[in-house]
Design a protein around this motif. Structure first.
Motif, PDB file in Angstrom:
ATOM      1  N   SER A 135      15.228   7.438  36.288  1.00 24.32           N
ATOM      2  CA  SER A 135      15.000   8.335  35.150  1.00 24.32           C
ATOM      3  C   SER A 135      14.149   9.534  35.574  1.00 24.32           C
ATOM      4  O   SER A 135      14.395  10.664  35.141  1.00 24.32           O
ATOM      5  N   MET A 136      13.153   9.286  36.429  1.00 23.32           N
ATOM      6  CA  MET A 136      12.346  10.404  36.930  1.00 23.32           C
ATOM      7  C   MET A 136      13.177  11.316  37.829  1.00 23.32           C
ATOM      8  O   MET A 136      13.032  12.548  37.785  1.00 23.32           O
ATOM      9  N   THR A 137      14.053  10.711  38.622  1.00 26.55           N
ATOM     10  CA  THR A 137      14.937  11.515  39.474  1.00 26.55           C
ATOM     11  C   THR A 137      15.870  12.374  38.627  1.00 26.55           C
ATOM     12  O   THR A 137      16.082  13.562  38.922  1.00 26.55           O
ATOM     13  N   ALA A 138      16.440  11.774  37.579  1.00 28.40           N
ATOM     14  CA  ALA A 138      17.333  12.525  36.690  1.00 28.40           C
ATOM     15  C   ALA A 138      16.590  13.662  35.996  1.00 28.40           C
ATOM     16  O   ALA A 138      17.135  14.766  35.834  1.00 28.40           O
ATOM     17  N   TRP A 139      15.362  13.411  35.599  1.00 32.90           N
ATOM     18  CA  TRP A 139      14.551  14.457  34.955  1.00 32.90           C
ATOM     19  C   TRP A 139      14.311  15.618  35.917  1.00 32.90           C
ATOM     20  O   TRP A 139      14.410  16.786  35.543  1.00 32.90           O
ATOM     21  N   TYR A 140      14.015  15.291  37.171  1.00 29.64           N
ATOM     22  CA  TYR A 140      13.826  16.330  38.185  1.00 29.64           C
ATOM     23  C   TYR A 140      15.116  17.126  38.396  1.00 29.64           C
ATOM     24  O   TYR A 140      15.089  18.363  38.471  1.00 29.64           O
ATOM     25  N   ILE A 141      16.246  16.433  38.481  1.00 28.82           N
ATOM     26  CA  ILE A 141      17.517  17.102  38.720  1.00 28.82           C
ATOM     27  C   ILE A 141      17.855  18.074  37.596  1.00 28.82           C
ATOM     28  O   ILE A 141      18.353  19.180  37.832  1.00 28.82           O
ATOM     29  N   VAL A 142      17.576  17.664  36.352  1.00 27.70           N
ATOM     30  CA  VAL A 142      17.920  18.500  35.198  1.00 27.70           C
ATOM     31  C   VAL A 142      16.976  19.698  35.075  1.00 27.70           C
ATOM     32  O   VAL A 142      17.401  20.827  34.814  1.00 27.70           O
ATOM     33  N   ARG A 143      15.681  19.464  35.272  1.00 27.78           N
ATOM     34  CA  ARG A 143      14.693  20.516  35.016  1.00 27.78           C
ATOM     35  C   ARG A 143      14.479  21.451  36.199  1.00 27.78           C
ATOM     36  O   ARG A 143      14.145  22.626  36.019  1.00 27.78           O
ATOM     37  N   VAL A 144      14.663  20.963  37.413  1.00 23.92           N
ATOM     38  CA  VAL A 144      14.483  21.820  38.593  1.00 23.92           C
ATOM     39  C   VAL A 144      15.869  22.227  39.085  1.00 23.92           C
ATOM     40  O   VAL A 144      16.533  21.498  39.816  1.00 23.92           O
ATOM     41  N   LEU A 158      21.660  16.820  45.324  1.00 22.33           N
ATOM     42  CA  LEU A 158      21.153  15.459  45.142  1.00 22.33           C
ATOM     43  C   LEU A 158      21.920  14.733  44.045  1.00 22.33           C
ATOM     44  O   LEU A 158      22.262  13.556  44.173  1.00 22.33           O
ATOM     45  N   TYR A 159      22.241  15.446  42.973  1.00 21.78           N
ATOM     46  CA  TYR A 159      22.999  14.849  41.874  1.00 21.78           C
ATOM     47  C   TYR A 159      24.388  14.414  42.343  1.00 21.78           C
ATOM     48  O   TYR A 159      24.836  13.303  42.043  1.00 21.78           O
ATOM     49  N   TYR A 160      25.054  15.269  43.088  1.00 17.72           N
ATOM     50  CA  TYR A 160      26.402  14.929  43.562  1.00 17.72           C
ATOM     51  C   TYR A 160      26.375  13.792  44.580  1.00 17.72           C
ATOM     52  O   TYR A 160      27.322  13.002  44.668  1.00 17.72           O
ATOM     53  N   SER A 199      20.249  16.809  26.920  1.00 19.46           N
ATOM     54  CA  SER A 199      20.238  17.044  25.480  1.00 19.46           C
ATOM     55  C   SER A 199      18.824  17.160  24.913  1.00 19.46           C
ATOM     56  O   SER A 199      18.660  17.460  23.732  1.00 19.46           O
ATOM     57  N   ILE A 200      17.816  16.905  25.725  1.00 14.71           N
ATOM     58  CA  ILE A 200      16.428  16.998  25.260  1.00 14.71           C
ATOM     59  C   ILE A 200      15.980  18.454  25.324  1.00 14.71           C
ATOM     60  O   ILE A 200      16.043  19.083  26.382  1.00 14.71           O
ATOM     61  N   PRO A 201      15.520  19.029  24.206  1.00 14.62           N
ATOM     62  CA  PRO A 201      15.094  20.439  24.218  1.00 14.62           C
ATOM     63  C   PRO A 201      13.926  20.670  25.172  1.00 14.62           C
ATOM     64  O   PRO A 201      12.957  19.900  25.195  1.00 14.62           O
ATOM     65  N   LEU A 202      14.017  21.707  25.946  1.00 20.12           N
ATOM     66  CA  LEU A 202      12.952  22.027  26.888  1.00 20.12           C
ATOM     67  C   LEU A 202      11.663  22.393  26.162  1.00 20.12           C
ATOM     68  O   LEU A 202      10.564  22.203  26.698  1.00 20.12           O
ATOM     69  N   GLU A 203      11.795  22.895  24.936  1.00 24.55           N
ATOM     70  CA  GLU A 203      10.607  23.304  24.171  1.00 24.55           C
ATOM     71  C   GLU A 203       9.653  22.132  23.919  1.00 24.55           C
ATOM     72  O   GLU A 203       8.433  22.332  23.808  1.00 24.55           O
ATOM     73  N   VAL A 204      10.202  20.923  23.819  1.00 23.01           N
ATOM     74  CA  VAL A 204       9.352  19.752  23.602  1.00 23.01           C
ATOM     75  C   VAL A 204       8.415  19.547  24.787  1.00 23.01           C
ATOM     76  O   VAL A 204       7.218  19.270  24.616  1.00 23.01           O
TER      77      VAL A 204
END
Length: 280
Positions: free
Chosen positions: A93-102, A110-112, A166-171
């Protein structure tokens, strides 16, 4: 006319679902019934109801538990399953968060890589993996947890990535303004939002790890048996004979925990799968 067609369609759908339910439940019921029969009758009349001379009560359960070292194997399987699932959930989950935000070429690559790992057959790497794990002295219950993390990362990262989009970056920006560092933002803001997907990943990975036979057999061998390995080795007698009654009894005992876990969490499965695969 349309009403009749709809009613007919609903009736056919209901019949199909009932038939599928029977098909999926019947093997479990058959295993449960045969767990109360003696070895001879399991082989000769597997579909008969256990009664008369066939019925041996809980003798198969007692013999199976005592002869297979089931208690220690059960504890070992529980530890491996819980540790592996928890590690998979947190790390992926932390890896996925990094992939989406960075959003960089490295994160995209890395995702592929994680997605590609989902289509690599285990048989292609099992001998090399076993050799490497043994060479670095990881052939133990702690080492196999890391191996499960590697093999379970592909699907988990894929599902978490789809939902995090789908999580808003503003949060997260609001949490940063309130003084949260990235670790605090993840565990206090992002991770609680991943509940449905995390439970779905937990169910899928727990069923895989708990029921897996080949990987523990290759890495741990017969010295540190898990439940599937213990059942297989203990029920095999001399000259290839098999105690099918004890085998069925141990199968029943081994599937009870994972079925209980699945039933208690199954309402999150469809929600988590849809969230992880469709959104974003």
């Amino acid at each position: 006319m349309n009403t009749k067609k709809i009613a007919l369609k609903n009736s056919l759908t209901f019949c199909l679902l009932v038939a599928l339910t029977v098909i999926f439940i019947f093997p479990i019921v058959l295993v449960f019934l045969n767990s109360f029969k003696s070895r001879l009758y399991v082989s000769t009349v597997p579909f008969a109801w256990p009664k008369g001379n066939m019925y041996v009560g809980f003798e198969n359960y007692i013999n199976g538990i005592t002869s297979s070292g089931f208690g220690l194997a059960f504890i070992r399987s529980v530890f491996i399953s819980i540790a592996s699932v928890c590690l998979i959930i947190v790390c992926t989950s932390m890896t996925a968060w990094y992939i989406v935000r960075v959003k960089t070429k490295i994160s995209k690559s890395l995702y592929y890589i994680f997605v590609f790992s989902m289509i690599v057959p285990f048989q292609m790497v099992m001998y090399t993996m076993t050799y490497v794990v043994t060479a670095i002295n990881f052939a133990n219950v702690f080492g196999i947890v890391l191996v499960y993390l590697g093999f379970g990362a592909g699907l988990s990262v894929f599902m978490f990535t789809g939902f995090i989009k789908s999580i808003p970056l503003e949060v997260e920006e609001a949490a940063t303004i309130d003084g949260c560092n990235p670790i605090q933002t993840y565990f206090k803001v992002v991770f609680p939002m991943l509940k449905s997907t995390a439970i779905t990943v937990s169910i899928l990975q727990a069923m895989w790890v708990w029921n897996d036979y080949l990987l523990p057999y290759l890495i741990l061998g017969s010295d540190h048996k898990t439940v599937p390995v213990a059942i297989q080795l203990a029920m095999q007698g001399a000259y290839g004979s098999t105690d099918y009654g004890g085998f069925m009894a141990m199968l029943v005992v081994s599937i009870i925990p994972i079925i209980a876990f699945y039933i208690s969490s199954q309402k999150y499965i469809i929600k988590g799968v849809v969230a992880g695969a469709v959104k974003g």
